[in-house]
Write an enzyme that holds these catalytic residues in place. Sequence first.
Site, short mmCIF file in Angstrom:
data_model
loop_
_atom_site.label_atom_id
_atom_site.label_comp_id
_atom_site.label_asym_id
_atom_site.label_seq_id
_atom_site.Cartn_x
_atom_site.Cartn_y
_atom_site.Cartn_z
CE LYS A 18 -131.76 -3.95 -57.95
NZ LYS A 18 -130.51 -3.44 -58.57
CB SER A 77 -128.63 -2.18 -55.34
OG SER A 77 -128.81 -2.20 -56.74
CB SER A 80 -126.43 -2.77 -58.81
OG SER A 80 -126.29 -1.74 -57.86
#
Lengths: 97, 485
Positions: free
Chosen positions: B78, B153, B177
């Site tokens: 990420k 996310s 997330s």
Amino acid sequence: MSLDINEIKHIAALSKLGLSEKELKHYGEQLSAVLSYIDQLTEVDTQKVETSTRLGESYNVWAQDKPVVWEEDGREIALDQALGIKDGQVKVPRVLE
Amino acid sequence: MNLNQLTIKEARKMLDKKTISAVELTKACLVRIKATDKKLQALITLCEKTALAQAKAADARLAKGEKGSLLGIPYLAKDNLLTKGIKTTSASKMLENYVAPYNATVIAKLNEAGAVLLGKTNLDEFAHGASTENSAFFTTKNPWDTTRVPGGSSGGSAAAVAADFCLFALGSDTGGSIRQPASFCSVVGFKPSYGRVSRHGLMSMTSSTDVIGPITKTVEDTALVLEAIAGLDSYDSTTAKIKVDNYRKNIVKDIKGLKVALPKECFGPELSPEVKQIMDQAIAELKKLGAKVSEISLPHIKYGVPVYYIVTPSELSSNLARLDGLRYGYRAKTTKGESLNDVYLKNRGEGFGPEAKRRIMLGTYALSAGYYDAYYKKAQSVRILISQELNQSLEKYDVIVTPTSPHTAFKIGAQKDPLQMYLEDIFTTTPSLAGLPAVSVPAGFIEGLPIGIQIIGAKFNESGVLQVAHNFETVTEWHKAKAKI
């Protein structure tokens, strides 16, 4: 909870966010709705909660205050991120009045 | 089968037998990414050259007879995880050109283990969101239906694993997330206990709940990655001194007699009949495996979202105060005669996206004089009640099971109201607030769209959570289904 335009202006100023009048109105409405939702927390009885309760297990984790030498290439990358460099120093806009 | 479709366990066997090389495996992933990412937009940065160099180095280590669970295994990270010499943007205009000067501890550990970093994945700006629509660059598409969001996310990481861009990915989870996008994309998403994995080099959002965790194709792969990234780190004083278990060894134990609790508050009338049916099926499987299932009540769980949306904005408004565009980051055009305050207002007003601005303001308000007691202190008090309630239940029961999300992936652009988006986290915030380990595992499909169940355990009982998840996975086929993309 509803925020009036002066309150939202004050919050934006504290947040150091430069916002247009349109943005102030828009975010003011959205934040008022979110705060109204959050207001349901007032129905929870928290009088007996010991607020010094710790959620984690760690307490005062100590370490020697010793500098760690950065790898040279890491130092170079870090300086490369600066928006301006002069004589090996990070240069920032003149901001003193 | 293409090599990029392998699980870590399968690839490990082939790499060790030398039937494939790390370079071949990495190339297969790169080919897949290049062919498909135009449709998905899961990646912000592709690191082709460095990935191939890392793969070559891994092959050299393998040739010398070195063993290692992740040696030569390609992964994605990420883009809020610092990667030295590689752009790390957090999907924000504020850091659009920022190159990290050092590696996050997790990245350094994976480097040492010989894993191959393929690139960096998309997210909601600074991890604020549940859909990747808050990315300053683009929205990632769900591989099961490209008109829908992948969740967030960590949406780029979940979509990438679901589309076999990599063998595993790293995400970060603050209030759901990792778990919610895993549910939306039909992959395994694991949030370790707070303090289990070092946060050093993760861009701070909510320092009291942020955790880094793996997104994988199977529970066993999660156990494997977790073993590699977990543990005490002198760079993060909140990491736990508690020993890292041999998760792979523990997960194969059966779950006969294990006590599973279902909080009735998570199975209320707001759950659609379809999701209810998926949950009933999953619970029936757990019973068949010998688990003892009981209904319990967690009366404070419903306050998870309102507490979270005070605690999180408060912490992130402080964490993001460091970004002012003076030394690095986004800088607006300055004109002569502007004061320091004018410069701050412009840089931050132009550099942050709408959701970051909303959260910064909400947190600043909750922490401001006159409102601190009413909001921040109140929320922290309710947080303590939530934690105590969960901890007490987990003394009586081995795990708590809930849906991961109240529904399947929604259409891109469908959630316009920020408050509605916050309610996406309804089942995932409470374990975060209490710092507990929780996993989302694939549990079925509703009209072709995946959905997961969430398994929550006591703090640092990663083993127990993964054991239940692995047992569930071995008697179900959901994780084997592949998105047609």
